[in-house]
Design a protein around this motif. Structure first.
Motif, PDB file in Angstrom:
ATOM      1  N   GLU A  29      60.882  32.722  38.502  1.00 36.93           N
ATOM      2  CA  GLU A  29      61.615  31.487  38.240  1.00 36.93           C
ATOM      3  C   GLU A  29      61.063  30.374  39.134  1.00 36.93           C
ATOM      4  O   GLU A  29      60.458  30.646  40.181  1.00 36.93           O
ATOM      5  CB  GLU A  29      63.099  31.719  38.537  1.00 36.93           C
ATOM      6  N   ILE A  33      61.456  31.272  30.669  1.00 31.19           N
ATOM      7  CA  ILE A  33      61.536  31.353  29.208  1.00 31.19           C
ATOM      8  C   ILE A  33      61.537  29.951  28.611  1.00 31.19           C
ATOM      9  O   ILE A  33      60.872  29.691  27.599  1.00 31.19           O
ATOM     10  CB  ILE A  33      62.776  32.149  28.783  1.00 31.19           C
ATOM     11  N   ASN A  47      72.242  36.334  30.325  1.00 27.89           N
ATOM     12  CA  ASN A  47      71.579  37.370  31.116  1.00 27.89           C
ATOM     13  C   ASN A  47      71.246  38.581  30.253  1.00 27.89           C
ATOM     14  O   ASN A  47      72.094  39.069  29.500  1.00 27.89           O
ATOM     15  CB  ASN A  47      72.462  37.797  32.282  1.00 27.89           C
ATOM     16  N   ARG A  79      65.493  37.963  29.897  1.00 31.46           N
ATOM     17  CA  ARG A  79      66.018  37.374  31.126  1.00 31.46           C
ATOM     18  C   ARG A  79      66.644  38.475  31.982  1.00 31.46           C
ATOM     19  O   ARG A  79      67.225  39.434  31.466  1.00 31.46           O
ATOM     20  CB  ARG A  79      67.077  36.316  30.809  1.00 31.46           C
ATOM     21  N   HIS A  80      66.542  38.337  33.281  1.00 30.38           N
ATOM     22  CA  HIS A  80      67.128  39.322  34.194  1.00 30.38           C
ATOM     23  C   HIS A  80      68.647  39.389  34.029  1.00 30.38           C
ATOM     24  O   HIS A  80      69.285  38.481  33.492  1.00 30.38           O
ATOM     25  CB  HIS A  80      66.777  38.979  35.642  1.00 30.38           C
ATOM     26  N   ASN A 105      67.586  26.349  27.518  1.00 32.15           N
ATOM     27  CA  ASN A 105      67.669  27.173  28.722  1.00 32.15           C
ATOM     28  C   ASN A 105      69.110  27.446  29.131  1.00 32.15           C
ATOM     29  O   ASN A 105      69.469  28.576  29.496  1.00 32.15           O
ATOM     30  CB  ASN A 105      66.936  26.469  29.866  1.00 32.15           C
ATOM     31  N   ASN A 155      67.088  34.473  22.159  1.00 31.73           N
ATOM     32  CA  ASN A 155      68.352  34.686  22.865  1.00 31.73           C
ATOM     33  C   ASN A 155      69.261  35.706  22.174  1.00 31.73           C
ATOM     34  O   ASN A 155      70.475  35.545  22.130  1.00 31.73           O
ATOM     35  CB  ASN A 155      69.088  33.343  23.014  1.00 31.73           C
ATOM     36  N   ILE A 191      70.703  30.527  27.447  1.00 28.15           N
ATOM     37  CA  ILE A 191      70.107  31.864  27.556  1.00 28.15           C
ATOM     38  C   ILE A 191      71.009  32.755  28.412  1.00 28.15           C
ATOM     39  O   ILE A 191      71.224  32.488  29.594  1.00 28.15           O
ATOM     40  CB  ILE A 191      68.699  31.780  28.167  1.00 28.15           C
ATOM     41  N   THR A 239      61.822  38.392  33.046  1.00 28.68           N
ATOM     42  CA  THR A 239      61.594  37.131  33.717  1.00 28.68           C
ATOM     43  C   THR A 239      62.913  36.402  33.920  1.00 28.68           C
ATOM     44  O   THR A 239      63.959  37.037  34.069  1.00 28.68           O
ATOM     45  CB  THR A 239      60.548  36.308  32.919  1.00 28.68           C
ATOM     46  N   SER A 240      62.881  35.070  33.907  1.00 28.86           N
ATOM     47  CA  SER A 240      64.069  34.266  34.180  1.00 28.86           C
ATOM     48  C   SER A 240      64.215  33.164  33.142  1.00 28.86           C
ATOM     49  O   SER A 240      63.282  32.871  32.388  1.00 28.86           O
ATOM     50  CB  SER A 240      63.966  33.648  35.584  1.00 28.86           C
ATOM     51  N   ALA A 241      65.382  32.530  33.138  1.00 33.49           N
ATOM     52  CA  ALA A 241      65.687  31.556  32.088  1.00 33.49           C
ATOM     53  C   ALA A 241      64.758  30.349  32.136  1.00 33.49           C
ATOM     54  O   ALA A 241      64.289  29.873  31.093  1.00 33.49           O
ATOM     55  CB  ALA A 241      67.143  31.110  32.202  1.00 33.49           C
ATOM     56  N   GLN A 280      64.430  40.546  38.753  1.00 30.95           N
ATOM     57  CA  GLN A 280      63.575  40.821  37.604  1.00 30.95           C
ATOM     58  C   GLN A 280      63.096  42.271  37.631  1.00 30.95           C
ATOM     59  O   GLN A 280      63.144  42.976  36.613  1.00 30.95           O
ATOM     60  CB  GLN A 280      62.385  39.863  37.605  1.00 30.95           C
TER      61      GLN A 280
END
Length: 236
Positions: free
Chosen positions: A84, A176, A200, A8-9, A195, A219, A198, A171-173, A55
């Protein structure tokens, strides 16, 4: 088997005019991740990121830290499939239909920075309606379209992968969560329950052979826990 690392970013600028910018904490998280991967001796053969600024910058900073610690790093490939979902678009498309049940919703949105817990409750309710499809699309990317987009990106990565490669995907939560739904067959609601957990720059590991993919870990936040800096553990 190969390894696919979902990252995650770093923390973005929640509540700011431009959310898609890493905060100072997000910068440090990204650097800490790269330093940690170097300490673990992780060798990355490929790196893919969505095209969102947060990202791309997370990938760049993590790879720079890896390289500064003597590790060879690949170039960053870009695939917008790992972007996202449009959270603001979902909120503003679905919110009008919820105002009868949530009369304070507009005030919550206007003051989201100072009312984070209430905003999170409201946002979770909106996302649930988005999953369920109980709304008019009107050009909004549906949950089904979002997961199809993400699945297409996953297949492109896997189809181009060589045996035993280590591949990072920045990527982003929400993305994911969609991948967890696709890979483990948990429900969308279950995926988004995960989610919200998760953090950062957390790292989730997938094992793959061809298009066969299995979840190995979820995570991981060891890179910030080992620094004993609780301010680096952020969820938004």
């Amino acid at each position: 088997m190969g390894n696919l690392y979902l990252i995650r970013h770093g923390q973005a600028s929640f509540g700011a005019e431009d959310y898609d910018v890493l905060s100072p904490i997000g910068v440090r998280q990204s650097q800490a991740l790269g330093e940690h991967l170097a300490q673990l001796g992780v060798r990355l053969d490929r790196c893919v990121a969505g095209d969102l600024r947060r990202q791309q910058d997370t990938a760049r900073l993590a790879l720079e830290a890896l390289q500064a610690n003597g590790c060879a790093v690949p170039a960053v490939e870009t695939d917008a499939a790992f972007n996202e979902f449009d959270a603001d678009g979902v909120i503003y498309a679905l919110l009008p239909g919820m105002l009868a049940q949530e009369p304070q919703a507009l005030d919550v949105l206007r003051n989201r920075v100072h009312n984070r817990s209430e905003f999170q409750r409201l946002f979770a309710s909106i996302v649930q309606r988005w999953h369920d499809g109980t709304h008019s699309s009107d050009g909004l990317e549906t949950w089904q379209a979002f997961t199809a987009r993400v699945e297409g990106g996953l297949h492109r990565v896997l189809d181009a992968a060589k045996r035993g490669e280590n591949i990072a995907v920045f990527t982003s939560a929400g993305t994911i969560a969609a991948l967890l739904h696709l890979i483990t067959r948990i429900t969308p609601s279950q995926a988004f329950a995960l989610n919200w957990q998760i953090i950062n720059t957390s790292l989730s590991q997938l094992k793959f052979r061809g298009r066969d993919v299995a979840l190995a870990s979820f995570n991981s936040q060891a890179h910030v826990q080992l620094l004993r800096a609780p301010e680096l553990v952020t969820y938004r």
